[in-house]
Design a protein around this motif. Sequence first.
Motif, PDB file in Angstrom:
ATOM      1  N   ARG A 188      -9.942  -6.914   3.498  1.00 41.87           N
ATOM      2  CA  ARG A 188      -9.515  -6.090   2.353  1.00 41.87           C
ATOM      3  C   ARG A 188      -8.108  -5.531   2.524  1.00 41.87           C
ATOM      4  NH1 ARG A 188     -13.672  -1.982  -0.254  1.00 41.87           N
ATOM      5  NH2 ARG A 188     -11.877  -1.873  -1.614  1.00 41.87           N
ATOM      6  N   ARG A 189      -7.791  -5.160   3.759  1.00 40.16           N
ATOM      7  CA  ARG A 189      -6.471  -4.582   4.008  1.00 40.16           C
ATOM      8  C   ARG A 189      -5.369  -5.595   3.690  1.00 40.16           C
ATOM      9  NH1 ARG A 189      -3.155  -4.210   8.518  1.00 40.16           N
ATOM     10  NH2 ARG A 189      -1.783  -2.392   8.539  1.00 40.16           N
ATOM     11  N   THR A 190      -5.580  -6.832   4.124  1.00 43.25           N
ATOM     12  CA  THR A 190      -4.589  -7.882   3.861  1.00 43.25           C
ATOM     13  C   THR A 190      -4.487  -8.176   2.368  1.00 43.25           C
ATOM     14  OG1 THR A 190      -5.124  -8.862   6.008  1.00 43.25           O
ATOM     15  CG2 THR A 190      -3.879 -10.230   4.475  1.00 43.25           C
ATOM     16  N   ILE A 191      -5.631  -8.290   1.715  1.00 44.51           N
ATOM     17  CA  ILE A 191      -5.643  -8.515   0.268  1.00 44.51           C
ATOM     18  C   ILE A 191      -4.900  -7.386  -0.441  1.00 44.51           C
ATOM     19  CG2 ILE A 191      -7.128  -8.598  -1.791  1.00 44.51           C
ATOM     20  CD1 ILE A 191      -7.198 -11.222  -0.224  1.00 44.51           C
ATOM     21  N   GLY A 192      -5.129  -6.152  -0.002  1.00 43.35           N
ATOM     22  CA  GLY A 192      -4.444  -4.992  -0.584  1.00 43.35           C
ATOM     23  C   GLY A 192      -2.934  -5.088  -0.433  1.00 43.35           C
ATOM     24  N   GLN A 193      -2.462  -5.578   0.712  1.00 44.23           N
ATOM     25  CA  GLN A 193      -1.022  -5.733   0.928  1.00 44.23           C
ATOM     26  C   GLN A 193      -0.424  -6.769  -0.032  1.00 44.23           C
ATOM     27  OE1 GLN A 193      -1.140  -6.723   5.100  1.00 44.23           O
ATOM     28  NE2 GLN A 193      -0.697  -4.622   5.746  1.00 44.23           N
ATOM     29  N   VAL A 194      -1.156  -7.849  -0.242  1.00 39.82           N
ATOM     30  CA  VAL A 194      -0.676  -8.897  -1.157  1.00 39.82           C
ATOM     31  C   VAL A 194      -0.649  -8.370  -2.593  1.00 39.82           C
ATOM     32  CG1 VAL A 194      -1.098 -11.223  -2.059  1.00 39.82           C
ATOM     33  CG2 VAL A 194      -1.519 -10.737   0.352  1.00 39.82           C
ATOM     34  N   VAL A 195      -1.676  -7.633  -2.979  1.00 38.23           N
ATOM     35  CA  VAL A 195      -1.739  -7.069  -4.327  1.00 38.23           C
ATOM     36  C   VAL A 195      -0.607  -6.053  -4.545  1.00 38.23           C
ATOM     37  CG1 VAL A 195      -3.097  -5.551  -5.846  1.00 38.23           C
ATOM     38  CG2 VAL A 195      -4.172  -7.535  -4.761  1.00 38.23           C
ATOM     39  N   ASP A 196      -0.318  -5.235  -3.539  1.00 38.14           N
ATOM     40  CA  ASP A 196       0.807  -4.291  -3.644  1.00 38.14           C
ATOM     41  C   ASP A 196       2.108  -5.040  -3.918  1.00 38.14           C
ATOM     42  OD1 ASP A 196      -0.813  -2.112  -3.227  1.00 38.14           O
ATOM     43  OD2 ASP A 196      -0.307  -1.883  -1.095  1.00 38.14           O
ATOM     44  N   LEU A 197       2.258  -6.162  -3.245  1.00 38.50           N
ATOM     45  CA  LEU A 197       3.466  -6.979  -3.422  1.00 38.50           C
ATOM     46  C   LEU A 197       3.549  -7.532  -4.853  1.00 38.50           C
ATOM     47  CD1 LEU A 197       4.701  -9.183  -0.558  1.00 38.50           C
ATOM     48  CD2 LEU A 197       4.947 -10.018  -2.875  1.00 38.50           C
ATOM     49  N   VAL A 198       2.390  -7.982  -5.371  1.00 37.62           N
ATOM     50  CA  VAL A 198       2.337  -8.498  -6.753  1.00 37.62           C
ATOM     51  C   VAL A 198       2.687  -7.381  -7.744  1.00 37.62           C
ATOM     52  CG1 VAL A 198       0.790  -9.385  -8.565  1.00 37.62           C
ATOM     53  CG2 VAL A 198       0.690 -10.343  -6.257  1.00 37.62           C
ATOM     54  N   ARG A 199       2.117  -6.203  -7.520  1.00 40.03           N
ATOM     55  CA  ARG A 199       2.395  -5.069  -8.419  1.00 40.03           C
ATOM     56  C   ARG A 199       3.858  -4.641  -8.366  1.00 40.03           C
ATOM     57  NH1 ARG A 199      -3.025  -2.032  -6.608  1.00 40.03           N
ATOM     58  NH2 ARG A 199      -4.437  -2.809  -8.224  1.00 40.03           N
ATOM     59  N   ASP A 200       4.514  -4.889  -7.234  1.00 38.59           N
ATOM     60  CA  ASP A 200       5.922  -4.520  -7.083  1.00 38.59           C
ATOM     61  C   ASP A 200       6.868  -5.598  -7.608  1.00 38.59           C
ATOM     62  OD1 ASP A 200       5.298  -2.095  -5.982  1.00 38.59           O
ATOM     63  OD2 ASP A 200       5.544  -2.734  -3.902  1.00 38.59           O
ATOM     64  N   GLY A 201       6.307  -6.605  -8.296  1.00 34.47           N
ATOM     65  CA  GLY A 201       7.149  -7.636  -8.904  1.00 34.47           C
ATOM     66  C   GLY A 201       7.290  -8.894  -8.077  1.00 34.47           C
ATOM     67  N   GLY A 202       6.442  -9.037  -7.048  1.00 35.83           N
ATOM     68  CA  GLY A 202       6.547 -10.201  -6.175  1.00 35.83           C
ATOM     69  C   GLY A 202       5.917 -11.458  -6.762  1.00 35.83           C
ATOM     70  N   LEU A 203       6.354 -12.598  -6.226  1.00 28.38           N
ATOM     71  CA  LEU A 203       5.788 -13.904  -6.576  1.00 28.38           C
ATOM     72  C   LEU A 203       5.092 -14.446  -5.337  1.00 28.38           C
ATOM     73  CD1 LEU A 203       5.522 -16.408  -8.466  1.00 28.38           C
ATOM     74  CD2 LEU A 203       7.730 -17.173  -7.563  1.00 28.38           C
ATOM     75  N   ILE A 204       3.837 -14.861  -5.492  1.00 30.28           N
ATOM     76  CA  ILE A 204       3.061 -15.336  -4.342  1.00 30.28           C
ATOM     77  C   ILE A 204       2.595 -16.775  -4.547  1.00 30.28           C
ATOM     78  CG2 ILE A 204       2.266 -13.005  -3.780  1.00 30.28           C
ATOM     79  CD1 ILE A 204      -0.522 -13.839  -4.931  1.00 30.28           C
ATOM     80  N   ALA A 205       2.323 -17.434  -3.423  1.00 30.86           N
ATOM     81  CA  ALA A 205       1.586 -18.700  -3.432  1.00 30.86           C
ATOM     82  C   ALA A 205       0.212 -18.383  -2.859  1.00 30.86           C
ATOM     83  CB  ALA A 205       2.296 -19.741  -2.579  1.00 30.86           C
ATOM     84  N   TYR A 206      -0.838 -18.817  -3.546  1.00 28.20           N
ATOM     85  CA  TYR A 206      -2.192 -18.453  -3.105  1.00 28.20           C
ATOM     86  C   TYR A 206      -3.162 -19.606  -3.341  1.00 28.20           C
ATOM     87  CZ  TYR A 206      -3.427 -17.696  -8.035  1.00 28.20           C
ATOM     88  OH  TYR A 206      -3.671 -17.880  -9.374  1.00 28.20           O
TER      89      TYR A 206
END
Length: 206
Positions: free
Chosen positions: A14-32
């Motif tokens: 959950r902690r890792t998922i939370g970090q990725v979600v924070d990044l998305v909310r801050d305008g980040g682009l992810i590959a998943y």
Amino acid sequence: MARYYDVHPDDPQRRTIGQVVDLVRDGGLIAYPTDSCFALGCALGNKEGLDRIRAIRRLDDKHHFTLVCRDFAQLGQFVHVGNAVFRAVKASTPGSYTFILPATKEVPRRLLHPKKKTVGVRIPDHRATQALLDELGEPLLSSTLLLPDEEEPLTQGWDIKERLDHAVDAVLDSGDCGVEPTTVVDLSGPEPEIVRKGAGDPSRFE
């Protein structure tokens, strides 16, 4: 440089998922990863993220972007689903299908097909993706991670990190995922139209 996050395929941390979600909310682009193959994703209202996906994949304005949804209730907020379509989509989700449907007013205009006013939607059957969507609380604006002039999508997290290190902000990896894109079905007209045959069995819509 892209951050690299590795999570357990069956019980994502959950902690890792939370970090990725924070990044998305801050305008980040992810590959998943998903149940069909890796995808590029950003927040629904992220115009810059949308432009970055277009640039990475060299997409024109007629490309159908996909809203990757947590569940059927969330999907229903963003597309119009009649009774017959409801049954067909419900029977095929979660799974490796993308459905093209008329968009509701909840969908930003820049995501819509310019003539049809449609958008793609899907509900993946993948633990890490579901954990991401649960934490985010809204759909991910997504597109299959298929690079220009390549026939096969990228399927290894470390390879994606290496090749897109300066193009994305993070790579979420959970081990092996599918290598075949979703089956895309256009349900916006009177009859289903299979736009792309992929991982989902197309026969139920033929």
